[in-house]
Design a protein around this motif. Sequence first.
Motif, PDB file in Angstrom:
ATOM      1  N   GLU A 192       0.817  -1.219   0.000  1.00 39.12           N
ATOM      2  CA  GLU A 192       0.000   0.000   0.000  1.00 39.12           C
ATOM      3  C   GLU A 192       0.843   1.258   0.000  1.00 39.12           C
ATOM      4  N   TYR A 193       2.053   1.163   0.556  1.00 39.66           N
ATOM      5  CA  TYR A 193       2.867   2.363   0.753  1.00 39.66           C
ATOM      6  C   TYR A 193       3.346   2.959  -0.581  1.00 39.66           C
ATOM      7  N   SER A 194       3.834   2.091  -1.495  1.00 39.29           N
ATOM      8  CA  SER A 194       4.441   2.604  -2.728  1.00 39.29           C
ATOM      9  C   SER A 194       3.498   3.470  -3.570  1.00 39.29           C
ATOM     10  N   PRO A 195       2.232   3.019  -3.813  1.00 38.96           N
ATOM     11  CA  PRO A 195       1.345   3.887  -4.605  1.00 38.96           C
ATOM     12  C   PRO A 195       1.070   5.233  -3.921  1.00 38.96           C
ATOM     13  N   GLN A 196       0.996   5.229  -2.579  1.00 41.59           N
ATOM     14  CA  GLN A 196       0.774   6.494  -1.863  1.00 41.59           C
ATOM     15  C   GLN A 196       1.970   7.417  -2.044  1.00 41.59           C
ATOM     16  N   ASP A 197       3.149   6.832  -1.886  1.00 43.13           N
ATOM     17  CA  ASP A 197       4.375   7.600  -2.060  1.00 43.13           C
ATOM     18  C   ASP A 197       4.476   8.115  -3.503  1.00 43.13           C
ATOM     19  N   ALA A 198       4.023   7.267  -4.438  1.00 43.60           N
ATOM     20  CA  ALA A 198       4.032   7.665  -5.858  1.00 43.60           C
ATOM     21  C   ALA A 198       3.141   8.886  -6.066  1.00 43.60           C
ATOM     22  N   ASN A 199       1.982   8.903  -5.433  1.00 41.32           N
ATOM     23  CA  ASN A 199       1.084  10.059  -5.553  1.00 41.32           C
ATOM     24  C   ASN A 199       1.729  11.318  -4.979  1.00 41.32           C
ATOM     25  N   GLY A 200       2.446  11.149  -3.860  1.00 40.30           N
ATOM     26  CA  GLY A 200       3.132  12.299  -3.247  1.00 40.30           C
ATOM     27  C   GLY A 200       4.189  12.861  -4.192  1.00 40.30           C
ATOM     28  N   SER A 201       4.977  11.975  -4.796  1.00 38.75           N
ATOM     29  CA  SER A 201       6.019  12.433  -5.721  1.00 38.75           C
ATOM     30  C   SER A 201       5.388  13.069  -6.959  1.00 38.75           C
ATOM     31  N   ALA A 202       4.291  12.455  -7.446  1.00 38.41           N
ATOM     32  CA  ALA A 202       3.610  13.011  -8.627  1.00 38.41           C
ATOM     33  C   ALA A 202       3.060  14.401  -8.301  1.00 38.41           C
ATOM     34  N   LYS A 203       2.577  14.589  -7.072  1.00 35.28           N
ATOM     35  CA  LYS A 203       2.049  15.905  -6.694  1.00 35.28           C
ATOM     36  C   LYS A 203       3.158  16.958  -6.705  1.00 35.28           C
ATOM     37  N   VAL A 204       4.333  16.596  -6.207  1.00 33.59           N
ATOM     38  CA  VAL A 204       5.456  17.540  -6.224  1.00 33.59           C
ATOM     39  C   VAL A 204       5.816  17.883  -7.676  1.00 33.59           C
ATOM     40  N   ALA A 205       5.768  16.873  -8.533  1.00 31.06           N
ATOM     41  CA  ALA A 205       6.061  17.122  -9.960  1.00 31.06           C
ATOM     42  C   ALA A 205       5.001  18.051 -10.569  1.00 31.06           C
ATOM     43  N   ILE A 206       3.734  17.804 -10.228  1.00 30.40           N
ATOM     44  CA  ILE A 206       2.644  18.650 -10.751  1.00 30.40           C
ATOM     45  C   ILE A 206       2.861  20.109 -10.325  1.00 30.40           C
ATOM     46  N   ILE A 207       3.222  20.292  -9.057  1.00 32.23           N
ATOM     47  CA  ILE A 207       3.464  21.657  -8.557  1.00 32.23           C
ATOM     48  C   ILE A 207       4.640  22.292  -9.323  1.00 32.23           C
TER      49      ILE A 207
END
Length: 261
Positions: A192-207
């Motif tokens: 479960e952790y990796s997809p959540q972490d992936a979303n966090g990294s994707a959010k930083v990229a989006i910003i």
Amino acid sequence: MDKEQIEKLAKDPRFIPGIYNYCDRWCERCAFTSQCMNYALSEDEIDNPQTQDITNKAFWDQLHDIFKITFEMLEESAKEMGIDLDAIDSEEFAKQQEQIRKTVKRQPFTRAALAYTKMVDAWFKSNKDLLEEKGNELCSLAEAEIPGTRPVKEALRIQDCLEIVRWYQNQIYVKLCRAASGMIRGELENNEYSPQDANGSAKVAIIGIEHSIAAWGGLLNHFPQQEGSFLDLLVHLNRLLRQVEAAFPDARAFTRPGFDA
Ligand code: SF4
């Protein structure tokens, strides 16, 4: 700083746990330096120019200490979680990592982000003279003190936009590689952790993408003759943004410690 000092620091209630995991690492512009353990750890290094110099022995000694402490802490955590690090098949692990790396590089959004880093380099390379001329022009205007002109303000705005573009240029790609690898790892390992972490990294990229879009848009006001090349960059970034949003539909809803909560 040794392991005990780091562990003591980690328990300090003034720090927001994990805030540094989903930030843009632009500490000079960050409002959370006093609540960030990573910043507190790096303050010593910043104060010591020797540890910032790759040609200095102090730099390599410090790097060695960081690796040693990190490995000790990793071993302790693994033990607490009942994981035997020696039982991991390193050959199989390396093979899997290589497979993940290749899959990450094949994603349309990582390819587009890498292409963007090259587009930015190309723009700076072919517009070195333009930037120099603009600088000279604004200096002359400042010296002449012509009423109705605000050359210093204009120079600061341009500088700000250029710094923003440069700051996020490579970070977008790096964060998207991390996001892609988290997404793939989550599927492979069913955790479960990796997809959540992936979303966090994707959010930083989006910003980062959104800040870059705003910065290029800002530059357009000062260099209208560059409209064509700016539009190419803006179209590319907008397409990249759509790709990232499609690949990580939950990224925007991710709550970054400190920044979003
Ligand atoms: S949270 Fe702020 S201070 Fe901490 S590493 Fe990120 S940018 Fe730097």
